[in-house]
Structures are given as structure tokens and as C-alpha cells.
Design a protein around this motif. Structure first.
Motif, PDB file in Angstrom:
ATOM      1  N   THR A  71      39.300  42.385  39.058  1.00  0.00           N
ATOM      2  CA  THR A  71      40.380  41.406  39.064  1.00  0.00           C
ATOM      3  C   THR A  71      39.808  40.082  39.571  1.00  0.00           C
ATOM      4  N   LEU A  72      40.521  39.012  39.331  1.00  0.00           N
ATOM      5  CA  LEU A  72      40.086  37.709  39.817  1.00  0.00           C
ATOM      6  C   LEU A  72      39.982  37.712  41.343  1.00  0.00           C
ATOM      7  N   ARG A 127      36.625  36.953  43.533  1.00  0.00           N
ATOM      8  CA  ARG A 127      36.596  35.907  44.562  1.00  0.00           C
ATOM      9  C   ARG A 127      36.105  36.462  45.895  1.00  0.00           C
ATOM     10  N   ALA A 128      36.568  37.649  46.265  1.00  0.00           N
ATOM     11  CA  ALA A 128      36.141  38.253  47.533  1.00  0.00           C
ATOM     12  C   ALA A 128      34.645  38.557  47.512  1.00  0.00           C
ATOM     13  N   ILE A 129      34.143  39.057  46.400  1.00  0.00           N
ATOM     14  CA  ILE A 129      32.713  39.337  46.266  1.00  0.00           C
ATOM     15  C   ILE A 129      31.916  38.035  46.305  1.00  0.00           C
ATOM     16  N   ASP A 150      36.550  36.977  32.555  1.00  0.00           N
ATOM     17  CA  ASP A 150      37.714  37.794  32.226  1.00  0.00           C
ATOM     18  C   ASP A 150      37.513  39.256  32.604  1.00  0.00           C
ATOM     19  N   GLY A 151      37.185  39.504  33.855  1.00  0.00           N
ATOM     20  CA  GLY A 151      37.038  40.853  34.369  1.00  0.00           C
ATOM     21  C   GLY A 151      35.604  41.281  34.597  1.00  0.00           C
ATOM     22  N   GLU A 152      34.667  40.561  34.020  1.00  0.00           N
ATOM     23  CA  GLU A 152      33.254  40.891  34.166  1.00  0.00           C
ATOM     24  C   GLU A 152      32.603  39.900  35.130  1.00  0.00           C
ATOM     25  N   ILE A 153      31.743  40.392  35.988  1.00  0.00           N
ATOM     26  CA  ILE A 153      30.984  39.540  36.899  1.00  0.00           C
ATOM     27  C   ILE A 153      29.571  39.449  36.360  1.00  0.00           C
ATOM     28  N   VAL A 154      29.125  38.213  36.076  1.00  0.00           N
ATOM     29  CA  VAL A 154      27.819  37.994  35.463  1.00  0.00           C
ATOM     30  C   VAL A 154      26.955  37.164  36.416  1.00  0.00           C
ATOM     31  N   TYR A 197      40.496  30.910  28.978  1.00  0.00           N
ATOM     32  CA  TYR A 197      39.490  31.954  28.784  1.00  0.00           C
ATOM     33  C   TYR A 197      39.326  32.868  30.000  1.00  0.00           C
ATOM     34  N   ARG A 198      40.081  32.605  31.049  1.00  0.00           N
ATOM     35  CA  ARG A 198      39.974  33.368  32.297  1.00  0.00           C
ATOM     36  C   ARG A 198      38.522  33.445  32.754  1.00  0.00           C
TER      37      ARG A 198
END
Length: 190
Positions: free
Chosen positions: A10-11, A15-17, A29-33, A76-77
């Protein structure tokens, strides 16, 4: 055959990570790159652009911001970190967050071999969904070459600049950015 399932975040989880991470990552949009590390040339060029814009735009309504601030692209989230952004007036914060903005006028990306195609194509398409966005600079780091896209009524106009002579007009901010200043201190291998 074994298939792997990528975890979606989730967004708020992203953000917490990101707040605790040592390196930066984009949110897609749900993926952390994870973002690749920079080079000395990349750092010099983006620093030069930021510093010179900061000097040129002092005492105006325009403000440059470096890559520490995340740009949120609602359509595009996506949360991304452009190398430099310029704002006309106060940056609009996303959901009141002090680390996410929505409304740059100018975006600057210093190209890396691993991200050049993404910056030119997909990222540029996403940036164009931002209503305030009107000028885009793509700066090569291995040769003095800059592409500038300017928003027009019927689309985007491309101008390119080769060599260290001349300057690039940023019409939205009413200033000229000398190309030699972009590449100050950068040594090109021949």
C-alpha cells in the motif's frame, strides 16, 4: 514449474519503508522499485543545475527543489524522485505530507544508461499528466547534450542542444540556463 508472487504494498506501507530506508525507491502502484546509485558526473550535473537555478531564481516566485523530495503522480499512482524540480509558487503537498509534492512546472532528469529509456518514454508520459508541468530537460552525462521538451497547445516541442556553448531558455520561469554551467566540473572521456 514454480511461480513467484510479488508482494504489493500500500502507499502507506511504502512511505513507512521509505522513511527508514538507507537508499531510495520509487513507488509504482503497489510495487517498490529500488533506484540505482548515481555517479560522480550525475551528481555534479544535477548539483550544478540545482545550484544555478537556485541562484537565478532567487527573489522570484519560482523555487528549485533537489531530488530529496518525492513527486506524487496521482493518475499513475507513482512516487518518483526527479533530479531537480522547479515550482511556481508554493509546492502543493500531497495529502499534507512534507515529503511529497504534486505541482512542478519544470522537471530535470540527468540520464543514466540504466534509466534513459524509462526517463524519455514512460516517465515522461506520466509527467505529462501533471497539469502544471510545462518543461522537461533530459541531460546526458557522458557528452554535452540536452533535450528540452516544451508544452505547446498541440503537444510537446523538442529542442536539443549539443556542445557547451549557448543556453537553454526556461520560458516558464523566464530565465536562461547556460549549458556550460550545467556541465561545470564534468570531464568528458574522448
Amino acid at each position: 514449474m514454480v511461480s513467484t508472487i510479488k508482494r504489493r504494498y500500500t502507499l502507506d506501507e511504502y512511505r513507512a519503508i521509505e522513511e527508514k530506508a538507507e537508499g531510495r525507491s520509487e513507488y509504482r502502484d503497489g510495487e517498490i522499485v529500488p533506484m540505482p546509485g548515481g555517479t560522480l558526473k550525475h551528481s555534479r550535473i544535477s548539483g550544478n543545475v540545482f545550484a544555478f537555478l537556485k541562484f537565478l531564481l532567487r527573489d522570484t516566485s519560482f523555487e528549485p527543489i533537489n531530488s530529496d523530495l518525492r513527486l506524487w503522480i496521482p493518475e499513475y499512482r507513482r512516487g518518483v524522485y526527479p533530479d531537480v524540480m522547479v515550482f511556481d509558487g508554493e509546492p502543493q503537498l500531497h495529502e499534507g505530507r512534507l515529503d511529497e509534492v504534486l505541482n512542478p512546472t519544470v522537471i530535470v532528469e540527468v540520464l543514466s544508461p540504466s534509466t534513459a529509456d524509462y526517463d524519455r518514454q514512460h516517465k515522461f508520459r506520466m509527467y505529462r499528466s501533471i497539469p502544471s508541468f510545462s518543461e522537461y530537460l533530459l541531460i546526458e552525462q557522458d557528452e554535452p547534450f540536452v533535450e528540452k521538451y516544451t508544452k505547446q497547445t498541440q503537444g510537446w516541442l523538442l529542442s536539443d542542444f549539443k556542445g557547451l556553448e549557448g543556453s537553454i531558455a526556461l520560458e516558464s520561469a523566464g530565465i536562461d540556463l547556460p549549458i556550460a554551467e550545467i556541465y561545470r566540473g564534468v570531464v568528458f572521456e574522448m
